[in-house]
Design a protein around this motif. Structure first.
Motif, short mmCIF file in Angstrom:
data_model
loop_
_atom_site.label_atom_id
_atom_site.label_comp_id
_atom_site.label_asym_id
_atom_site.label_seq_id
_atom_site.Cartn_x
_atom_site.Cartn_y
_atom_site.Cartn_z
N ASN A 133 0.63 -1.33 -0.03
CA ASN A 133 0.04 0.04 0.03
C ASN A 133 0.87 1.13 -0.08
OD1 ASN A 133 -2.25 -1.68 0.38
ND2 ASN A 133 -1.95 -1.61 2.38
N ASP A 134 0.11 2.35 -0.47
CA ASP A 134 0.77 3.68 -0.39
C ASP A 134 1.96 3.87 -1.04
OD1 ASP A 134 -1.41 4.75 1.43
OD2 ASP A 134 -0.37 3.23 2.75
N ASN A 135 2.32 3.23 -2.15
CA ASN A 135 3.27 3.14 -3.09
C ASN A 135 3.13 4.11 -4.33
OD1 ASN A 135 4.88 1.26 -1.70
ND2 ASN A 135 3.55 -0.27 -2.46
N ASP A 136 4.19 4.76 -4.59
CA ASP A 136 4.17 5.66 -5.73
C ASP A 136 5.00 5.69 -6.80
OD1 ASP A 136 2.26 7.17 -4.32
OD2 ASP A 136 3.79 8.62 -3.31
N VAL A 137 4.68 5.79 -7.95
CA VAL A 137 5.64 5.81 -9.28
C VAL A 137 5.46 7.01 -9.83
CG1 VAL A 137 6.06 4.99 -11.62
CG2 VAL A 137 5.35 3.25 -9.81
N ILE A 184 3.96 -1.18 -15.87
CA ILE A 184 3.77 -0.94 -14.44
C ILE A 184 2.60 -1.71 -13.83
CG2 ILE A 184 3.21 0.78 -12.65
CD1 ILE A 184 4.65 2.93 -14.72
N ASN A 185 2.89 -2.40 -12.72
CA ASN A 185 2.20 -3.27 -11.86
C ASN A 185 1.86 -3.02 -10.71
OD1 ASN A 185 0.78 -5.40 -10.43
ND2 ASN A 185 0.88 -6.42 -12.68
N GLN A 186 0.91 -2.50 -10.00
CA GLN A 186 0.85 -2.11 -8.77
C GLN A 186 -0.32 -2.90 -7.99
OE1 GLN A 186 0.11 2.40 -9.03
NE2 GLN A 186 2.05 2.42 -8.18
N GLY A 187 -0.12 -3.45 -6.91
CA GLY A 187 -1.13 -4.16 -6.12
C GLY A 187 -1.15 -3.87 -4.66
N GLY A 188 -2.39 -3.43 -4.29
CA GLY A 188 -2.64 -2.68 -2.95
C GLY A 188 -3.58 -1.59 -2.93
N LYS A 189 -3.61 -0.86 -2.06
CA LYS A 189 -4.49 0.39 -1.96
C LYS A 189 -3.62 1.61 -1.83
CE LYS A 189 -7.73 -2.24 0.95
NZ LYS A 189 -8.47 -2.12 2.49
N ARG A 190 -4.23 2.71 -2.18
CA ARG A 190 -3.77 4.20 -2.15
C ARG A 190 -2.58 4.23 -2.86
NH1 ARG A 190 -5.53 2.63 2.49
NH2 ARG A 190 -3.52 2.28 3.30
N ASN A 191 -2.09 3.44 -3.89
CA ASN A 191 -0.83 3.45 -4.78
C ASN A 191 -1.24 4.64 -5.96
OD1 ASN A 191 0.62 1.60 -3.64
ND2 ASN A 191 -0.89 0.06 -4.37
N THR A 192 -0.01 5.15 -6.25
CA THR A 192 -0.31 6.28 -7.34
C THR A 192 0.78 6.04 -8.45
OG1 THR A 192 -0.93 7.80 -5.81
CG2 THR A 192 0.20 8.73 -7.83
N VAL A 193 0.34 6.09 -9.72
CA VAL A 193 1.37 6.74 -10.81
C VAL A 193 1.05 7.85 -11.32
CG1 VAL A 193 1.85 5.89 -13.43
CG2 VAL A 193 1.16 4.15 -11.71
N ALA A 194 2.07 8.76 -11.16
CA ALA A 194 1.80 10.07 -11.18
C ALA A 194 2.22 10.84 -12.55
CB ALA A 194 2.93 10.82 -10.12
N SER A 195 3.38 10.48 -12.98
CA SER A 195 3.72 11.25 -14.47
C SER A 195 4.66 10.27 -15.17
CB SER A 195 4.55 12.58 -14.00
OG SER A 195 4.47 13.00 -15.23
N ILE A 196 3.90 9.91 -16.26
CA ILE A 196 4.90 8.97 -17.11
C ILE A 196 5.07 9.58 -18.47
CG2 ILE A 196 5.01 6.54 -18.38
CD1 ILE A 196 5.36 6.68 -15.37
N TYR A 197 6.24 9.71 -19.08
CA TYR A 197 6.25 10.34 -20.51
C TYR A 197 7.24 9.43 -21.22
CZ TYR A 197 7.71 13.79 -23.82
OH TYR A 197 7.70 14.78 -25.08
N GLN A 198 6.60 9.42 -22.55
CA GLN A 198 7.41 8.44 -23.67
C GLN A 198 7.27 9.46 -24.82
OE1 GLN A 198 4.86 4.86 -23.71
NE2 GLN A 198 6.41 3.81 -23.04
N ARG A 199 8.87 9.43 -25.42
CA ARG A 199 8.75 10.63 -26.39
C ARG A 199 9.44 9.64 -27.53
NH1 ARG A 199 12.90 14.65 -25.37
NH2 ARG A 199 14.26 13.20 -26.30
N ALA A 200 8.97 9.60 -28.71
CA ALA A 200 9.81 8.74 -29.76
C ALA A 200 9.65 9.45 -31.03
CB ALA A 200 8.88 7.52 -30.21
N ALA A 201 10.61 9.13 -31.96
CA ALA A 201 10.73 9.98 -33.32
C ALA A 201 9.90 9.28 -34.28
CB ALA A 201 12.26 9.55 -33.79
N SER A 202 10.01 9.40 -35.42
CA SER A 202 8.84 9.19 -36.41
C SER A 202 8.82 7.81 -36.86
CB SER A 202 9.03 9.96 -37.67
OG SER A 202 10.15 9.70 -38.46
N SER A 203 9.71 6.94 -36.48
CA SER A 203 9.45 5.68 -37.17
C SER A 203 9.50 4.46 -35.86
CB SER A 203 10.80 5.38 -37.88
OG SER A 203 10.87 5.95 -39.09
#
Length: 260
Positions: free
Chosen positions: A124-128, A147-166
């Motif tokens: 519980n109460d874990n943050d990414v 990302i795999n979270q099990g439990g209560k009050r867990n957070t995934v706050a900010s994920i960013y993926q940037r890729a070129a055209s191909s």
């Protein structure tokens, strides 16, 4: 080919920084086990290719990647796995927006091969917090995040993926339990955008994706409980798959471009 392997097992409260950029160039393989409470770790694998880091932290209030101690991989074929078991654990920098770049967890593939991050948190109460991936122009340079979270009050706050055209971005987030927050997943395919962005979300439980959605949650740049794909109309083939079971679950979704 020479593989440089580092194995470490640490107990109790430990602050550890490993920098592989000066000692070796390619084929760095780091395995780290920390048990106990209030541990933190930083790893810098930069300037080489085929780098791998496996981090296993068991206990409470452990950190992997902070403001002072980032987890950084720069080069082709980067592979990062983080397993945290316990409560109140953090990955990345709390309060940061991953769109800003290198804070917390950062992978950058410069040319021919892609990045992969696997994160698992139990209890519980874990943050990414801030996790970002960037890749070059090769069709092999896909960004993959799980990302795999099990439990209560867990957070995934900010994920960013940037890729070129191909290149394609692929993000998979699974949360099981109650009152979990998926705040923001952002994918940006630059310059031409002829590969698809893919977000797969699976959530089971009640009160997930929480946050008081307002009108901003349905517009580009939404900051609360948001899945955001693309930055302009040149981005094509964005895909989102969501399987949400339970009550009082809330999300905002923004897709820019065409052929969604």
């Amino acid at each position: 080919m020479t593989i440089q392997r580092t194995l470490m097992t640490l107990a109790a409260s430990t602050a550890l920084t490993l920098s592989m950029s000066a000692a070796f160039a390619d084929n760095n393989d780091t395995d780290l086990n920390q048990s106990g409470n209030n541990n933190n770790v930083a790893i810098n694998q930069s300037g080489g290719d085929n780098n791998s880091a496996d981090i296993n932290q068991s206990g409470n209030r452990n950190d992997a990647g902070s403001i002072a101690q980032n987890l950084t991989q720069v080069g082709d074929s980067s592979d990062l796995t983080i397993l945290q078991s316990g409560n109140d654990n953090d990955i990345g920098v709390s309060g940061s927006n991953a769109d800003d770049g290198t804070v917390g967890i950062f992978q950058n593939s410069t040319s021919s091969s892609g990045n992969e991050i696997v994160i698992r948190q139990t209890n519980n109460d874990n943050d990414v917090n801030a996790v970002s991936q960037a890749s070059g122009s090769s069709s092999l340079s896909n960004n993959t995040l799980t990302i795999n979270q099990g439990g209560k009050r867990n957070t995934v706050a900010s994920i960013y993926q940037r890729a070129a055209s191909s290149v394609s971005n692929q993000a998979t987030v699974t949360q099981s339990g109650n009152d979990n927050l998926l705040a923001r997943v952002s994918q940006d395919a630059r310059a031409g955008g002829n590969k698809d962005n893919m977000i797969t979300i699976t959530m089971s439980g009640n009160g997930n994706g929480t946050g008081a959605l307002t009108g901003a949650a349905s517009t580009p740049g939404a900051l609360t409980s948001t899945l955001l794909q693309g930055t302009d109309l040149g981005t094509i083939e964005n895909k989102i798959e969501m399987v949400v079971s339970g009550n009082n679950n809330e999300f905002g979704v923004t897709q820019l471009g065409a052929e969604h």
